[in-house]
Design a protein around this motif. Structure first.
Motif, PDB file in Angstrom:
ATOM      1  N   PHE A  13      -4.122 -15.743   1.128  1.00 19.74           N
ATOM      2  CA  PHE A  13      -3.856 -14.604   2.016  1.00 19.74           C
ATOM      3  C   PHE A  13      -3.036 -13.521   1.316  1.00 19.74           C
ATOM      4  O   PHE A  13      -3.463 -12.363   1.217  1.00 19.74           O
ATOM      5  CB  PHE A  13      -3.135 -15.124   3.266  1.00 19.74           C
ATOM      6  N   VAL A  14      -1.872 -13.878   0.792  1.00 17.37           N
ATOM      7  CA  VAL A  14      -1.005 -12.885   0.149  1.00 17.37           C
ATOM      8  C   VAL A  14      -1.605 -12.447  -1.181  1.00 17.37           C
ATOM      9  O   VAL A  14      -1.594 -11.254  -1.522  1.00 17.37           O
ATOM     10  CB  VAL A  14       0.415 -13.442  -0.048  1.00 17.37           C
ATOM     11  N   GLY A  15      -2.159 -13.397  -1.936  1.00 20.46           N
ATOM     12  CA  GLY A  15      -2.739 -13.071  -3.228  1.00 20.46           C
ATOM     13  C   GLY A  15      -3.825 -12.020  -3.143  1.00 20.46           C
ATOM     14  O   GLY A  15      -3.920 -11.108  -3.984  1.00 20.46           O
ATOM     15  N   THR A  16      -4.663 -12.111  -2.111  1.00 14.58           N
ATOM     16  CA  THR A  16      -5.747 -11.155  -1.941  1.00 14.58           C
ATOM     17  C   THR A  16      -5.214  -9.741  -1.738  1.00 14.58           C
ATOM     18  O   THR A  16      -5.724  -8.776  -2.319  1.00 14.58           O
ATOM     19  CB  THR A  16      -6.620 -11.570  -0.742  1.00 14.58           C
ATOM     20  N   HIS A  17      -4.167  -9.612  -0.939  1.00 18.93           N
ATOM     21  CA  HIS A  17      -3.562  -8.282  -0.729  1.00 18.93           C
ATOM     22  C   HIS A  17      -2.809  -7.813  -1.975  1.00 18.93           C
ATOM     23  O   HIS A  17      -2.816  -6.619  -2.301  1.00 18.93           O
ATOM     24  CB  HIS A  17      -2.624  -8.320   0.474  1.00 18.93           C
ATOM     25  N   GLY A  40     -16.958 -15.949  -0.487  1.00 12.78           N
ATOM     26  CA  GLY A  40     -16.798 -14.570  -0.045  1.00 12.78           C
ATOM     27  C   GLY A  40     -15.646 -13.831  -0.701  1.00 12.78           C
ATOM     28  O   GLY A  40     -15.454 -12.643  -0.436  1.00 12.78           O
ATOM     29  N   TRP A  41     -14.874 -14.525  -1.551  1.00 11.16           N
ATOM     30  CA  TRP A  41     -13.769 -13.837  -2.201  1.00 11.16           C
ATOM     31  C   TRP A  41     -14.316 -12.819  -3.200  1.00 11.16           C
ATOM     32  O   TRP A  41     -15.253 -13.108  -3.950  1.00 11.16           O
ATOM     33  CB  TRP A  41     -12.850 -14.821  -2.921  1.00 11.16           C
ATOM     34  N   ASP A  42     -13.742 -11.626  -3.234  1.00 15.55           N
ATOM     35  CA  ASP A  42     -14.241 -10.540  -4.076  1.00 15.55           C
ATOM     36  C   ASP A  42     -13.833 -10.766  -5.536  1.00 15.55           C
ATOM     37  O   ASP A  42     -12.724 -10.409  -5.944  1.00 15.55           O
ATOM     38  CB  ASP A  42     -13.713  -9.210  -3.561  1.00 15.55           C
ATOM     39  N   ALA A  43     -14.730 -11.339  -6.306  1.00 14.30           N
ATOM     40  CA  ALA A  43     -14.428 -11.685  -7.701  1.00 14.30           C
ATOM     41  C   ALA A  43     -14.244 -10.450  -8.577  1.00 14.30           C
ATOM     42  O   ALA A  43     -13.634 -10.531  -9.646  1.00 14.30           O
ATOM     43  CB  ALA A  43     -15.547 -12.554  -8.276  1.00 14.30           C
ATOM     44  N   ASP A 222       3.109  -4.619   3.367  1.00 12.95           N
ATOM     45  CA  ASP A 222       4.467  -4.204   2.994  1.00 12.95           C
ATOM     46  C   ASP A 222       5.113  -5.237   2.069  1.00 12.95           C
ATOM     47  O   ASP A 222       5.865  -4.888   1.152  1.00 12.95           O
ATOM     48  CB  ASP A 222       5.330  -4.024   4.242  1.00 12.95           C
ATOM     49  N   VAL A 223       4.828  -6.509   2.308  1.00 15.48           N
ATOM     50  CA  VAL A 223       5.392  -7.582   1.487  1.00 15.48           C
ATOM     51  C   VAL A 223       4.943  -7.449   0.030  1.00 15.48           C
ATOM     52  O   VAL A 223       5.764  -7.523  -0.890  1.00 15.48           O
ATOM     53  CB  VAL A 223       5.008  -8.965   2.049  1.00 15.48           C
ATOM     54  N   VAL A 224       3.659  -7.243  -0.192  1.00 16.60           N
ATOM     55  CA  VAL A 224       3.188  -7.192  -1.584  1.00 16.60           C
ATOM     56  C   VAL A 224       3.694  -5.940  -2.299  1.00 16.60           C
ATOM     57  O   VAL A 224       3.910  -5.964  -3.515  1.00 16.60           O
ATOM     58  CB  VAL A 224       1.647  -7.327  -1.689  1.00 16.60           C
ATOM     59  N   ARG A 225       3.928  -4.867  -1.559  1.00 11.62           N
ATOM     60  CA  ARG A 225       4.556  -3.690  -2.185  1.00 11.62           C
ATOM     61  C   ARG A 225       5.961  -4.046  -2.673  1.00 11.62           C
ATOM     62  O   ARG A 225       6.374  -3.655  -3.769  1.00 11.62           O
ATOM     63  CB  ARG A 225       4.646  -2.531  -1.195  1.00 11.62           C
ATOM     64  N   ALA A 226       6.673  -4.812  -1.846  1.00 11.41           N
ATOM     65  CA  ALA A 226       8.024  -5.233  -2.237  1.00 11.41           C
ATOM     66  C   ALA A 226       7.975  -6.133  -3.464  1.00 11.41           C
ATOM     67  O   ALA A 226       8.831  -6.016  -4.362  1.00 11.41           O
ATOM     68  CB  ALA A 226       8.698  -5.956  -1.074  1.00 11.41           C
TER      69      ALA A 226
END
Length: 317
Positions: A13-17, A40-43, A222-226
């Motif tokens: 979840f977080v890794g994708t973002h 379905g993960w965007d390789a 917002d988390v991944v920006r941090a």
């Protein structure tokens, strides 16, 4: 100029973002998935995704030696609290031994890499008084196996930063949600149930656990920006809360989600959804990360929840 980034748990979840944010920086992204790369993960968003269990010391070391990353985000973990009670050995092996394996691999093969260890606000546990925004200086009181492994990972991080010289920064995110989150987590669970009710795939009853608890929710984007800002500006060995600074009751979260639907939906407490030990309030103080990076959350809880329920509607369509 491109730089090499390694993300454990990159397809989660977080890794994708995170990958979406890193792509705008011109990074060459590599990562691990386990037990397989999700369908379905965007390789196209990463140069290489390797099926690799972080518990496999030799396999992980070989991969780090091959990639020789400049940045490392350690996201791979058993992250569901309920599962951590049910699968204690797996949780400790993945979250603690897996972290040790990664740091050893970096010590041997990528000693100068910048590393972000992702901990959790769960490490704070139940505090007194409960009406307090928690800062990084507050004591920790882990009350579930997941939290225990996360504070253990923080201790490992500080050991490898202080004694072995690895350049590790520690993030303590509070509850985060958003589009793409597993229905194993409360906001996504409720959004998924509502979307299924709208599609007439469920009876018009939403099943919940304890809805009186208050949490400091923040959008995953917002988390991944941090996380990225901490990689750029965080101090080696330091811990940073990632949070909004405000608490909202789960009852209010539920009411917001229900307001997005025209269906008449009843609410029913399901004992299986009630945590063994639940924290009545968990809210964080985000002044330290703001001072260090000038970061601030941008996305409102209402927008987050609207995007989340729309994500499930789109998938079910």
């Amino acid at each position: 100029m491109s730089f090499r980034v390694f993300v454990t748990g990159v397809t989660g979840f977080v890794g994708t973002h995170l990958v979406k944010e890193l792509g705008s920086l011109g990074a060459s992204i590599f990562g691990t998935a386990y037990p397989e790369t999700p369908e379905g993960w965007d390789a196209s968003t990463a140069e290489g995704v390797f099926v690799q269990d972080v518990r496999d010391e030799k396999g992980l070391a070989s991969l780090v030696a091959q990639i020789r990353p400049e940045w490392v985000f350690h996201l791979a973990a058993v992250s569901n609290v309920k599962h951590s009670w049910q699968r204690r050995q797996e949780t400790l092996a993945t979250n603690l031994t897996g972290t040790l394996n990664l740091f050893e691999a970096l010590r041997e093969h990528a000693h100068h890499a910048r590393v972000l260890y992702v901990s959790s606000s769960d490490v704070y546990g139940i505090v007194s008084p409960v009406k307090k925004a928690l800062s990084e200086k507050d004591a920790v009181h882990p009350v579930n196996p997941y939290a225990f492994t996360k504070i253990g990972g923080e201790i490992l991080s500080q050991f490898y930063a202080g004694i072995e010289g690895l350049d590790i920064v520690i993030a303590r995110p509070f509850s985060h949600t958003g589009p793409g989150q597993s229905p194993e987590f409360v906001c996504s669970d409720w959004a998924y149930q509502i979307a299924r009710i709208e599609k007439k795939q469920n009876s018009p009853v939403i099943k919940v656990g304890n809805i009186d608890a208050k949490r400091d929710f923040i959008d995953v984007r917002d988390v991944v920006r941090a996380y990225i800002l901490l990689m750029q500006k965080g101090k080696k060995g330091d811990v940073y809360n990632i949070c909004s600074g405000d608490a909202i009751s789960l009852r209010e979260v539920l009411n917001i989600l229900l307001s997005f639907s025209s269906e008449s939906i009843e609410v029913e407490v399901d004992p299986d959804k009630v945590r063994k030990i639940d924290l009545p309030l968990l809210v964080g103080d985000n002044r330290k990360v703001k001072r260090a990076t000038s970061w601030a959350p941008k996305i409102s809880i209402r927008q987050t929840l609207e995007d989340l329920i729309q994500h499930w509607r789109d998938l079910l369509s």
